[in-house]
Design an enzyme around this catalytic site. Structure first.
Site, short mmCIF file in Angstrom:
data_model
loop_
_atom_site.label_atom_id
_atom_site.label_comp_id
_atom_site.label_asym_id
_atom_site.label_seq_id
_atom_site.Cartn_x
_atom_site.Cartn_y
_atom_site.Cartn_z
N ARG A 66 8.93 12.25 32.96
CA ARG A 66 9.00 13.45 32.12
C ARG A 66 7.69 14.23 32.21
O ARG A 66 6.64 13.72 31.82
CB ARG A 66 9.26 13.06 30.66
CG ARG A 66 10.56 12.26 30.43
CD ARG A 66 11.79 13.15 30.42
NE ARG A 66 13.03 12.38 30.39
CZ ARG A 66 13.63 11.97 29.28
NH1 ARG A 66 13.10 12.25 28.10
NH2 ARG A 66 14.76 11.29 29.35
N ARG A 110 3.36 8.46 21.03
CA ARG A 110 4.64 7.88 21.46
C ARG A 110 5.20 8.47 22.75
O ARG A 110 6.33 8.16 23.13
CB ARG A 110 5.67 8.03 20.34
CG ARG A 110 6.03 9.46 19.97
CD ARG A 110 7.14 9.48 18.94
NE ARG A 110 7.63 10.83 18.68
CZ ARG A 110 8.72 11.09 17.97
NH1 ARG A 110 9.44 10.10 17.49
NH2 ARG A 110 9.10 12.33 17.76
N HIS A 111 4.45 9.33 23.43
CA HIS A 111 4.95 9.96 24.65
C HIS A 111 4.20 9.48 25.90
O HIS A 111 2.98 9.34 25.87
CB HIS A 111 4.84 11.49 24.57
CG HIS A 111 5.87 12.11 23.67
ND1 HIS A 111 5.61 12.43 22.36
CD2 HIS A 111 7.16 12.46 23.90
CE1 HIS A 111 6.71 12.96 21.82
NE2 HIS A 111 7.65 12.98 22.73
#
Length: 542
Positions: free
Chosen positions: A314, A322-323
């Site tokens: 991504r 959290r990414h």
């Protein structure tokens, strides 16, 4: 004597005098050289005397009765097999007191005082205290050798298991210690470490701030090989392996087939700009944002129930707790007979089985992680709690949140909802069904009873989303209609639409982030703690 002879005689004497003077000049140079020689000789004598004193000290230490019982091993080039049995630190038990064993591990800490040396050997998650002291088999020379072995070196230790007189709080093996017979260095570590393992492994509370060295996140990740050696990290990644194996185990028992999907694709998986573009020979390609297209193709190809485990990419410039830009996706897709809740129930039950498996099989790992990162035990209901979106909106409004019926949940709203659900239902895991159609992708099936909503769902752990899924539109004409409604260019999804032109059963599925599940199950504060070598917008090494 004539005057001339006298002059000659004087000349001769003068010549002799001159010669003597030359010899005197030469002797001064020699004197300088001799002085330097004497200085060097004095230094040599001093060194010899010092060595003599060292010899006297060696004599004071006495003969080395431990010769052949310690040292540095020859580099292992696989010359021999099964030289001795080496047991794990984990296997050591107090009931085996008196047994002589060999262990291999890293020198975690050491402390020498007088004629004894205490040191701790770390074997993955486990630690045990060792004691070497001068006796009829251990020499002072051996004690000195052990005291000078650098931390993190790999050593083989032969020792006798002894019951500890009192609880050894600093080690995982608290009821035993090892009395040393032999110590051999298998692989020496550089003495200068970029971080100390005991610092990286320490639980730092607010009261401890400033008292102990704190290893920050970037230092940990820059030196990840050392950081991963801490007991907590050893436990985290063993439990994470359990998440993955339980995912496979639970679905395989229900007839799911594991498939492997391509990660280099010709068009963005989910459209949009959050995709990595790569050169591909004379053209370009993209890294897969999701295996969804291929999961659905497998359903159209009559595999019925499929799952896949693999990398997901991504290109989101999100620097949050959290990414990640690359993570491990646990994805599944399933054909159903009548209602998409058949799939929702299957996924919910799968999570219940995963949580039970982690609780029952990884108690030691959970306890180890909690020692450094304390957290409340993860709670879940069986069967899982399921709420519909309007119920969640009502709970949030009652708590003071202003939002419309068809607004998506913001991150703060998700966290608040998690706390509200925990307070009301005493569960950290729940399913939220019937999301507004307007906030879901074009391929989501609308709710036939209310066009404002959809047959879609998210699942949450501790107030954070860990799965997003839906019933997919399996009719190509309806898919085209919905794509146009969302303004999606049909040519970019032509292959996706074509996969449904030859008949496809109704189906639904979802995608899970493995690292996020692990983080939230353990109650950790950052996803980088559960990614072995994390990738985010600011980090692509090591």
């Amino acid at each position: 004597m004539t005057e001339g002879e006298n002059k000659e005689n004087v000349k001769a004497k003068g010549g002799e005098a001159s010669g003597e003077g030359g010899e005197k000049e030469k002797s001064k140079g020699q004197m300088k050289k001799e002085a330097k020689k004497a200085e060097k000789a004095a230094k040599r004598a001093a060194e010899k005397e010092q060595k003599g004193q060292g010899g006297q000290q060696q004599e004071t230490d006495g003969p080395d009765i431990s010769e052949g019982k310690y040292g540095v091993q020859e580099m292992n080039q696989s010359k021999q097999k099964n030289v001795m049995e080496i047991v794990s630190v984990k296997s050591l038990k107090a009931k085996d007191a008196g047994t002589k064993i060999w262990i291999r591990g890293r020198l975690h800490t050491s402390r020498a005082k007088g004629k004894q040396c205490f040191f701790v050997i770390r074997d993955q998650q486990e630690t045990v205290q060792c004691l070497a002291f001068v006796n009829d088999r251990i020499s002072k020379q051996m004690i000195k050798f052990i005291a000078h072995v650098s931390k993190e070196s790999i050593v083989d230790v032969q020792a006798e298991i002894v019951k500890a007189g009192e609880k050894i709080e600093s080690c995982s093996k608290q009821d035993i210690e090892l009395h040393v017979h032999q110590v051999w260095v298998v692989s020496a570590s550089d003495p200068q470490l970029p971080l100390q393992i005991e610092d990286a492994a320490r639980k730092v509370t607010e009261e401890d701030e400033g008292t102990f060295a704190k290893v920050n996140q970037d230092t940990r990740l820059d030196n990840r090989i050392l950081d991963l050696r801490t007991p907590a990290n050893q436990a985290i990644f063993r439990l994470e392996a359990g998440v993955c194996s339980l995912f496979r185990e639970v679905l395989a028992k229900q007839g799911f087939v594991e498939i492997h999907t391509p990660k280099i694709i010709s068009a963005a998986s989910e459209g949009g700009a959050n995709v990595f573009k790569v050169s591909y020979f004379k053209g370009s390609a993209y890294l897969a944002q999701s295996p969804q297209l291929y999961k659905q193709m497998a359903i159209a190809a009559d595999f019925g129930k499929v799952f896949t485990v693999g990398g997901v990419f991504r290109a989101e410039d999100s620097n949050t707790h959290r990414h990640l830009t690359e993570f491990v996706g646990l994805d599944m897709e399933m054909a159903f007979k009548f209602h998409y809740h058949e799939v929702v129930d299957t996924i919910g039950n799968m999570f219940t089985q995963i949580f039970k498996g982690l609780r029952d099989r990884y108690q030691g790992e959970i306890a180890t992680v909690n020692t450094q990162y304390p957290a409340e035990p993860f709670k879940f209901l069986d069967p899982p709690l399921r709420l519909e979106f309007p119920e969640a909106v009502a709970m949030l409004r009652e708590a003071g949140v202003e939002m419309g019926d068809e607004d998506d949940l913001s991150t703060p709203a998700e966290k608040l909802l998690g706390r509200l659900v925990k307070a009301k239902y005493d569960t950290d895991f729940f399913i939220l069904d019937k999301f507004p159609l307007a906030v879901r992708p074009f391929y989501t099936m609308p709710d036939p009873a209310d066009i404002k909503y959809s047959n879609s769902y998210d699942m949450f752990m501790r107030g954070e989303e860990i799965l997003s899924g839906a019933q997919r539109i399996h009719d190509p004409n309806f898919l085209i209609e919905r794509a146009k409604h969302h303004g999606v260019e049909l040519k970019t999804i032509a292959a996706y639409i074509d996969s449904f032109r030859y008949g496809c059963p109704p189906h639904a599925g979802g995608g899970i982030g493995m690292e996020r599940v692990t983080m939230l199950y353990l109650g950790l504060d950052n996803i980088r703690k559960t990614s072995m070598f994390p990738r985010d917008p600011k980090r692509i090494t090591p």
